[in-house]
Design a protein around this motif. Sequence first.
Motif: not given
Length: 91
Positions: A26, A29, A31, A49
Amino acid sequence: MLANAFVDNAKVMAKGQITIPKDVRDVLGVSSGDRVTFIVEGSTVRIVNSAVYAMQMLQQEMAGEAERTGLTSEEDVMALVKELRNEDGRG
């Protein structure tokens, strides 16, 4: 520790795989299907990320380029855009 810092952990499986904890995903950011980058500094590893990291690296590399080419104001940029649009016939 920083106010927004937290500690989480994951188990390394037989093939060296880990599951990134949900709270960490989370914050990053990311998934399913997204990529992460591991930045190793001595014995410390940061996970970021990959898309965000790539953009940060591009921004660092491009820092100051506008000034070096003489684009010092928004008007300079707009004039360049107008010139380029006229050159390709779409003006």
